[in-house]
Design an enzyme around this catalytic site. Structure first.
Site, PDB file in Angstrom:
ATOM      1  N   THR A  95       0.842  -1.210   0.000  1.00 47.68           N
ATOM      2  CA  THR A  95       0.000   0.000   0.000  1.00 47.68           C
ATOM      3  C   THR A  95       0.876   1.257   0.000  1.00 47.68           C
ATOM      4  O   THR A  95       0.576   2.237  -0.691  1.00 47.68           O
ATOM      5  CB  THR A  95      -0.908   0.014   1.252  1.00 47.68           C
ATOM      6  OG1 THR A  95      -1.653  -1.198   1.254  1.00 47.68           O
ATOM      7  CG2 THR A  95      -1.862   1.187   1.253  1.00 47.68           C
TER       8      THR A  95
ATOM      9  N   HIS B 144       2.126   1.846  -3.389  1.00 50.27           N
ATOM     10  CA  HIS B 144       1.098   2.462  -4.243  1.00 50.27           C
ATOM     11  C   HIS B 144       1.062   3.972  -4.009  1.00 50.27           C
ATOM     12  O   HIS B 144       0.967   4.757  -4.950  1.00 50.27           O
ATOM     13  CB  HIS B 144      -0.289   1.891  -3.933  1.00 50.27           C
ATOM     14  CG  HIS B 144      -0.494   0.491  -4.439  1.00 50.27           C
ATOM     15  ND1 HIS B 144      -0.522   0.192  -5.780  1.00 50.27           N
ATOM     16  CD2 HIS B 144      -0.675  -0.683  -3.795  1.00 50.27           C
ATOM     17  CE1 HIS B 144      -0.712  -1.109  -5.928  1.00 50.27           C
ATOM     18  NE2 HIS B 144      -0.801  -1.671  -4.732  1.00 50.27           N
TER      19      HIS B 144
HETATM   20  P1  NAD Z   1       2.918  -8.363  -3.427  1.00 54.20           P
HETATM   21  O1  NAD Z   1       2.492  -7.497  -4.543  1.00 54.20           O
HETATM   22  O2  NAD Z   1       4.248  -8.132  -2.790  1.00 54.20           O
HETATM   23  O3  NAD Z   1       2.858  -9.892  -3.870  1.00 54.20           O
HETATM   24  C1  NAD Z   1       2.175 -10.377  -4.951  1.00 54.20           C
HETATM   25  C2  NAD Z   1       3.035 -11.456  -5.578  1.00 54.20           C
HETATM   26  O4  NAD Z   1       2.298 -12.057  -6.641  1.00 54.20           O
HETATM   27  C3  NAD Z   1       4.348 -10.915  -6.168  1.00 54.20           C
HETATM   28  O5  NAD Z   1       5.452 -11.591  -5.601  1.00 54.20           O
HETATM   29  C4  NAD Z   1       4.172 -11.210  -7.659  1.00 54.20           C
HETATM   30  O6  NAD Z   1       5.407 -11.533  -8.293  1.00 54.20           O
HETATM   31  C5  NAD Z   1       3.219 -12.386  -7.632  1.00 54.20           C
HETATM   32  N1  NAD Z   1       2.555 -12.666  -8.910  1.00 54.20           N
HETATM   33  C6  NAD Z   1       2.305 -11.828  -9.950  1.00 54.20           C
HETATM   34  N2  NAD Z   1       1.732 -12.493 -10.953  1.00 54.20           N
HETATM   35  C7  NAD Z   1       1.600 -13.788 -10.552  1.00 54.20           C
HETATM   36  C8  NAD Z   1       1.061 -14.956 -11.157  1.00 54.20           C
HETATM   37  N3  NAD Z   1       0.537 -14.934 -12.391  1.00 54.20           N
HETATM   38  N4  NAD Z   1       1.083 -16.104 -10.442  1.00 54.20           N
HETATM   39  C9  NAD Z   1       1.604 -16.139  -9.199  1.00 54.20           C
HETATM   40  N5  NAD Z   1       2.131 -15.061  -8.583  1.00 54.20           N
HETATM   41  C10 NAD Z   1       2.126 -13.903  -9.263  1.00 54.20           C
HETATM   42  O7  NAD Z   1       1.765  -8.244  -2.341  1.00 54.20           O
HETATM   43  P2  NAD Z   1       1.624  -8.705  -0.804  1.00 54.20           P
HETATM   44  O8  NAD Z   1       1.991  -7.565   0.074  1.00 54.20           O
HETATM   45  O9  NAD Z   1       2.237 -10.026  -0.554  1.00 54.20           O
HETATM   46  O10 NAD Z   1       0.031  -8.825  -0.777  1.00 54.20           O
HETATM   47  C11 NAD Z   1      -0.606  -9.813  -1.584  1.00 54.20           C
HETATM   48  C12 NAD Z   1      -1.861  -9.286  -2.240  1.00 54.20           C
HETATM   49  O11 NAD Z   1      -2.845  -9.032  -1.242  1.00 54.20           O
HETATM   50  C13 NAD Z   1      -1.721  -7.966  -2.997  1.00 54.20           C
HETATM   51  O12 NAD Z   1      -2.607  -8.009  -4.114  1.00 54.20           O
HETATM   52  C14 NAD Z   1      -2.209  -6.934  -2.002  1.00 54.20           C
HETATM   53  O13 NAD Z   1      -2.705  -5.775  -2.633  1.00 54.20           O
HETATM   54  C15 NAD Z   1      -3.308  -7.690  -1.321  1.00 54.20           C
HETATM   55  N6  NAD Z   1      -3.603  -7.302   0.073  1.00 54.20           N
HETATM   56  C16 NAD Z   1      -4.906  -7.325   0.433  1.00 54.20           C
HETATM   57  C17 NAD Z   1      -5.251  -7.079   1.738  1.00 54.20           C
HETATM   58  C18 NAD Z   1      -6.658  -7.190   2.157  1.00 54.20           C
HETATM   59  O14 NAD Z   1      -6.972  -6.797   3.288  1.00 54.20           O
HETATM   60  N7  NAD Z   1      -7.519  -7.762   1.335  1.00 54.20           N
HETATM   61  C19 NAD Z   1      -4.263  -6.775   2.683  1.00 54.20           C
HETATM   62  C20 NAD Z   1      -2.922  -6.784   2.285  1.00 54.20           C
HETATM   63  C21 NAD Z   1      -2.606  -7.055   0.971  1.00 54.20           C
END
Ligand code: NAD
Ligand code: ZN
Length: 347
Positions: A44, A47
């Site tokens: 976040t 972003h």
């Molecule tokens: P991050 O962006 O660091 O991790 C996402 C990972 O997905 C990256 O390592 C990326 O290389 C990988 N990825 C991309 N394309 C892929 C594919 N086709 N197959 C497999 N992996 C792939 O994010 P994070 O901090 O680990 O968080 C994970 C996700 O959860 C993010 O989308 C984030 O925005 C979301 N999030 C949501 C909440 C919520 O409350 N719902 C809270 C925290 C994070």
């Protein structure tokens, strides 16, 4: 006590983040002032740094950003009970309203009026932060502060994984970001059978293996279906979508076993298509996940770390806050797990 402090401020409506001198906030009724010791950088924050479309419509310039932190209570506002000056604490990043139906039903993680620390109100990338005392989570001395700094994303991982009974189950996690890596460790810790995780980033897949994933898939040159065949299973019982990538999500649905359960944490882009045939004909359950339970997830996280959960394996960098630019660059590169920043001068 000084009147001003250093803080990372979203000063301008443009990419970047600025170390600025700002006023130290005063704790109001039922609030506490915390002297921040360690913070961690979340997606976040990246972003907001990048000033993407979401930040442009969400963030007021002038905001102190950040929500993953640990520190010690410096000052108590009027009416605060149960805490003392010097207590080591982290805090839940969602400030809930306390009067909606869900808050009153004891389900504040489903409050529709929630405000985000470091998003809708001043955050933790500062020498001091004010938070409502009801958001505090005490951190026992046995837990290293650099680990307590990222209990927030640990909570996202724990809330997603602990939705389901994982004992003996085959789990697929798509996305080995910090949250996916920690989730892999939790699935292992609580007794899943196969813990399979996919990403496109080899560095992060290695971290996931260190954390306890039993099998990794680099989707650049391997497939989830191939892993299913290799393991000799019919599909996954549990799916944790943690990439935010539409093709990863649909590939997960294709490879779920009948009656499987899927937790959706990754933020899918608007208009993401879903192959509903997999959901309907296989009777899948999809569960959206936001944040973490207040405060049962915090309790479980604390006890997991106290009983040997290797959370430290998800941390790859511990840097002085003066090197924050480098921290953000690391996060943008993806060649990292959790990046923790020190505010005390000891690193
Ligand atoms: P991050 O962006 O660091 O991790 C996402 C990972 O997905 C990256 O390592 C990326 O290389 C990988 N990825 C991309 N394309 C892929 C594919 N086709 N197959 C497999 N992996 C792939 O994010 P994070 O901090 O680990 O968080 C994970 C996700 O959860 C993010 O989308 C984030 O925005 C979301 N999030 C949501 C909440 C919520 O409350 N719902 C809270 C925290 C994070
Ligand atoms: Zn509410």
């Amino acid at each position: 006590m000084p009147r001003t402090m250093q803080a990372l401020v979203k000063k301008e409506a443009a990419p970047g983040i600025w170390m600025e001198s700002v006023s130290i906030p005063e704790p109001g009724t039922n609030e506490v002032l915390i002297r921040v010791e360690k913070t961690a950088i979340c997606g976040t924050d990246l972003h907001i740094f990048n000033w993407d479309e979401w930040s442009q419509r969400t963030i007021e310039p002038g905001l102190v950003i950040g929500h993953e932190f640990v520190g010690r209570i410096e000052k108590l506002g009027d009416g605060v009970v149960g805490y003392e000056i010097g207590d080591r604490v982290s805090a839940e990043g969602h400030v809930v309203c306390g009067h909606c139906r869900n808050c009153r039903a004891g389900k504040p993680h489903l409050c529709p009026n929630t405000e985000g620390i470091g998003v809708n109100r001043d955050g933790a990338f500062a020498e001091f932060i004010v938070v409502p005392s009801s958001n505090l989570w005490p951190i026992p001395d046995e837990i290293a502060p650099e680990l307590a700094a990222f209990f927030d994303p640990f909570g996202n991982a724990a809330h997603s994984a602990l939705q389901f009974d994982l004992v003996g189950e085959d789990v697929l996690i798509t996305g080995a970001g910090p949250v996916g890596i920690i989730a892999a460790g939790i699935c292992r810790h609580v007794g899943a059978r196969h813990v399979v995780i996919s990403d496109i980033n080899e560095y992060r897949l290695q971290l996931a293996r260190n954390m306890g994933a039993s099998h990794t898939i680099n989707v650049k040159h391997e497939t989830i279906a191939g892993a299913v065949r290799g393991l000799g299973i019919e599909g996954f019982d549990i799916g944790l979508e943690m990439s935010g990538n539409p093709s990863a999500f649909n590939d997960m649905l294709r490879n779920m076993y009948h009656g499987g359960k899927v937790a959706l944490l990754g933020l899918q882009p608007p208009g993401t298509g879903v192959d509903w045939d997999h959901v309907i004909f296989k009777g899948l359950q999809l569960h959206g996940i936001y944040g973490r339970r207040m405060y049962e997830t915090w309790y479980k996280m604390t006890q997991m770390v106290l009983t040997g959960f290797p959370l430290g394996r998800a941390m790859t960098h511990h840097i002085p806050i003066t090197e924050f630019q480098q921290g953000f660059e690391l996060m943008a590169s993806g060649q990292c797990g959790k990046v923790v920043c020190d505010w005390t001068g000891e690193v």
